[in-house]
Enzyme design. Structure first.
Site, PDB file in Angstrom:
ATOM      1  N   ARG A 102       2.516 -27.882 -27.620  1.00 40.47           N
ATOM      2  CA  ARG A 102       3.312 -28.634 -27.415  1.00 40.47           C
ATOM      3  C   ARG A 102       2.831 -29.909 -26.584  1.00 40.47           C
ATOM      4  O   ARG A 102       2.113 -29.611 -25.479  1.00 40.47           O
ATOM      5  CB  ARG A 102       4.316 -28.047 -26.459  1.00 40.47           C
ATOM      6  CG  ARG A 102       5.399 -28.869 -25.455  1.00 40.47           C
ATOM      7  CD  ARG A 102       6.557 -28.151 -24.803  1.00 40.47           C
ATOM      8  NE  ARG A 102       7.404 -27.938 -25.899  1.00 40.47           N
ATOM      9  CZ  ARG A 102       8.842 -27.500 -25.560  1.00 40.47           C
ATOM     10  NH1 ARG A 102       9.110 -27.605 -24.419  1.00 40.47           N
ATOM     11  NH2 ARG A 102       9.664 -27.159 -26.577  1.00 40.47           N
ATOM     12  N   HIS A 129      10.138 -31.908 -33.631  1.00 38.70           N
ATOM     13  CA  HIS A 129      10.364 -30.764 -33.084  1.00 38.70           C
ATOM     14  C   HIS A 129      10.933 -29.758 -34.189  1.00 38.70           C
ATOM     15  O   HIS A 129      12.030 -29.133 -34.159  1.00 38.70           O
ATOM     16  CB  HIS A 129      11.494 -30.808 -31.849  1.00 38.70           C
ATOM     17  CG  HIS A 129      11.476 -29.482 -30.944  1.00 38.70           C
ATOM     18  ND1 HIS A 129      10.423 -28.401 -31.163  1.00 38.70           N
ATOM     19  CD2 HIS A 129      12.279 -29.061 -30.014  1.00 38.70           C
ATOM     20  CE1 HIS A 129      10.801 -27.651 -30.305  1.00 38.70           C
ATOM     21  NE2 HIS A 129      11.938 -27.992 -29.606  1.00 38.70           N
ATOM     22  N   GLN A 132      12.288 -26.257 -33.940  1.00 34.06           N
ATOM     23  CA  GLN A 132      13.910 -26.206 -33.246  1.00 34.06           C
ATOM     24  C   GLN A 132      14.685 -26.264 -34.544  1.00 34.06           C
ATOM     25  O   GLN A 132      15.733 -25.690 -34.725  1.00 34.06           O
ATOM     26  CB  GLN A 132      14.057 -27.318 -32.438  1.00 34.06           C
ATOM     27  CG  GLN A 132      15.409 -27.161 -31.846  1.00 34.06           C
ATOM     28  CD  GLN A 132      15.926 -26.012 -31.131  1.00 34.06           C
ATOM     29  OE1 GLN A 132      14.963 -25.763 -30.129  1.00 34.06           O
ATOM     30  NE2 GLN A 132      16.803 -25.051 -31.376  1.00 34.06           N
ATOM     31  N   ASP A 221      21.293 -33.753 -27.673  1.00 35.77           N
ATOM     32  CA  ASP A 221      20.108 -33.444 -26.973  1.00 35.77           C
ATOM     33  C   ASP A 221      20.423 -34.143 -25.607  1.00 35.77           C
ATOM     34  O   ASP A 221      21.126 -34.945 -25.458  1.00 35.77           O
ATOM     35  CB  ASP A 221      19.076 -33.697 -27.837  1.00 35.77           C
ATOM     36  CG  ASP A 221      17.501 -33.224 -27.207  1.00 35.77           C
ATOM     37  OD1 ASP A 221      17.837 -32.295 -26.252  1.00 35.77           O
ATOM     38  OD2 ASP A 221      16.643 -33.800 -27.505  1.00 35.77           O
ATOM     39  N   CYS A 261      19.611 -28.346 -28.679  1.00 36.50           N
ATOM     40  CA  CYS A 261      18.443 -27.211 -28.425  1.00 36.50           C
ATOM     41  C   CYS A 261      18.353 -26.663 -27.185  1.00 36.50           C
ATOM     42  O   CYS A 261      17.567 -25.787 -27.152  1.00 36.50           O
ATOM     43  CB  CYS A 261      17.266 -28.102 -29.051  1.00 36.50           C
ATOM     44  SG  CYS A 261      16.810 -29.602 -27.805  1.00 36.50           S
ATOM     45  N   ARG A 289      15.339 -19.123 -32.333  1.00 34.03           N
ATOM     46  CA  ARG A 289      13.948 -19.659 -32.392  1.00 34.03           C
ATOM     47  C   ARG A 289      13.082 -18.697 -32.847  1.00 34.03           C
ATOM     48  O   ARG A 289      11.899 -18.656 -33.352  1.00 34.03           O
ATOM     49  CB  ARG A 289      13.684 -20.493 -31.221  1.00 34.03           C
ATOM     50  CG  ARG A 289      14.464 -21.517 -30.755  1.00 34.03           C
ATOM     51  CD  ARG A 289      13.944 -22.623 -31.447  1.00 34.03           C
ATOM     52  NE  ARG A 289      12.554 -22.840 -31.271  1.00 34.03           N
ATOM     53  CZ  ARG A 289      11.895 -23.651 -30.115  1.00 34.03           C
ATOM     54  NH1 ARG A 289      12.863 -24.187 -29.253  1.00 34.03           N
ATOM     55  NH2 ARG A 289      10.604 -23.881 -30.175  1.00 34.03           N
TER      56      ARG A 289
HETATM   57  N1  NVA Z   1      14.346 -33.896 -26.769  1.00 30.16           N
HETATM   58  C1  NVA Z   1      13.857 -33.038 -25.736  1.00 30.16           C
HETATM   59  C2  NVA Z   1      13.852 -31.630 -26.385  1.00 30.16           C
HETATM   60  C3  NVA Z   1      13.379 -30.541 -25.305  1.00 30.16           C
HETATM   61  C4  NVA Z   1      13.370 -29.128 -25.977  1.00 30.16           C
HETATM   62  C5  NVA Z   1      12.598 -33.391 -25.207  1.00 30.16           C
HETATM   63  O1  NVA Z   1      11.534 -33.832 -25.865  1.00 30.16           O
HETATM   64  O2  NVA Z   1      12.544 -33.272 -23.807  1.00 30.16           O
HETATM   65  N1   CP Z   2      14.564 -26.204 -27.333  1.00 32.36           N
HETATM   66  C1   CP Z   2      13.308 -25.990 -26.492  1.00 32.36           C
HETATM   67  O1   CP Z   2      12.126 -26.314 -27.043  1.00 32.36           O
HETATM   68  O2   CP Z   2      13.505 -25.553 -25.159  1.00 32.36           O
HETATM   69  P1   CP Z   2      12.220 -25.442 -24.500  1.00 32.36           P
HETATM   70  O3   CP Z   2      11.926 -26.672 -23.688  1.00 32.36           O
HETATM   71  O4   CP Z   2      12.579 -24.450 -23.077  1.00 32.36           O
HETATM   72  O5   CP Z   2      10.884 -25.006 -25.018  1.00 32.36           O
END
Ligand code: NVA
Ligand code: CP
Length: 306
Positions: A102, A129, A132, A221, A261, A289
């Site tokens: 990540r 992502h 997800q 989101d 998500c 997930r």
């Molecule tokens: N769009 C959000 C998703 C978090 C799971 C982010 O990138 O922070």
């Molecule tokens: N939806 C998702 O990726 O959640 P986290 O940021 O908690 O991993």
């Protein structure tokens, strides 16, 4: 060797297999049936941004498959002290069988993958992502059957989730109605799928109510994704009309689902009565997930199980 860096990295046929496989793996899990295809295999998880779901689903999932995990963050590894990404990739991938990352820019994960001896999975970048959306579509199928020919309404930021939905729509034959505030549109270059740009699979709407008309799934989101916190105040103002509420849900089909998500902010991108209401499947979505990623990890390491 296959990496999973964006949704397009797998074919429609591979997704059909993965959704079926995830259902089998989920059933075994619910029946407390042992499923240990990845004994002696190790997953390295590298987090440069915070996580709850991604960490727990990959970590629990890998243990359930009989394997083990190593957890690294920028703060507690040399990654935060400017060791070149190429060197990190070469070293880590000599010791583990699979890597989940990540991070910020997609180019970073691509660079890591280019120097990795083992498959690399995108656990979220600024641009995409895919894990997800893998889980979201699996969840849709569980509740409503095939997503082909259906309509998904995306209400909110043109972010990593939106980009990934657009790739998935083209690949799997459904449609996305996208509504974002001006200045927060999706980057159509990122949405270009395996067949080249396909305007058939998405349509833009300036009014979020119009995007929700006739949708089979309404999804949103956070207004401010990780890494964009400095824009928080400006975004709160710009996104005020992009809050999913009962009115938007009423514009969608009567049996429309709601997904997010997570993490969610009730009263910002979604009203509490929607996310906590009867059309919401967010808890199944979060749980899935793990099941979907178990199918993915098994596939990347062992291929199709007959
Ligand atoms: N769009 C959000 C998703 C978090 C799971 C982010 O990138 O922070
Ligand atoms: N939806 C998702 O990726 O959640 P986290 O940021 O908690 O991993």
């Amino acid at each position: 060797m296959k990496h999973y860096l964006q949704f397009n990295d797998l074919s429609a046929d591979e997704y059909t297999y993965l959704f079926e496989r995830a259902a089998i793996i989920k059933k075994k899990f619910k029946a407390y049936e042992k499923h240990h295809p990845l004994v002696d295999r190790t997953l390295a998880m590298i987090f440069e941004k915070a996580s709850t779901r991604t960490r727990v689903s990959f970590e629990a999932g890998m243990y359930q498959l009989g394997g083990s995990v190593v957890h690294l963050t920028t703060g507690d590894s040399q990654l935060g002290r400017a060791e070149p990404i190429e060197d990190s990739a070469k070293v880590i991938s000599r010791m583990v069988d699979l890597v989940m990352i990540r991070t910020f820019e997609q180019t970073k994960i691509e660079n890591f993958a280019a120097h990795s001896r083992v498959p690399v999975i995108n656990g979220l970048t600024n641009e995409f992502h895919p894990c997800q959306i893998l889980a979201d579509i699996f969840t849709f199928i569980e509740h409503r059957g095939s997503i082909a020919g259906k309509t998904v309404a995306w209400v909110g930021d043109g972010n990593n989730m939106a980009n990934t939905w657009l790739q998935a729509a083209e690949l799997l034959g459904f449609k996305v109605h996208v509504s974002t505030p001006r200045g927060y549109e999706v980057d159509e270059k990122l949405a270009v799928g395996v067949h080249g740009a396909s305007a058939d699979s998405y349509q833009f709407f300036s009014n979020p109510m119009d995007a929700c008309q006739g949708a089979d799934l309404v999804t949103t989101d956070v207004w401010t994704s990780m890494g964009y916190d400095a824009e928080n105040e400006a975004r709160r103002k710009a996104f005020a009309d992009w809050r999913v509420d009962q009115e938007m849900m009423a514009a969608a089909k009567p049996d429309a689902l709601f997904m997010h998500c997570l993490p969610a902010h009730r009263g910002e991108e979604v009203e509490a009565d929607v996310i906590d209401g009867p059309q919401s499947v967010v808890w199944d979505e979060a749980e899935n997930r793990m099941h979907a990623q178990k199918a993915l990890m098994e596939y990347l390491l062992l291929g199709r199980i007959a």
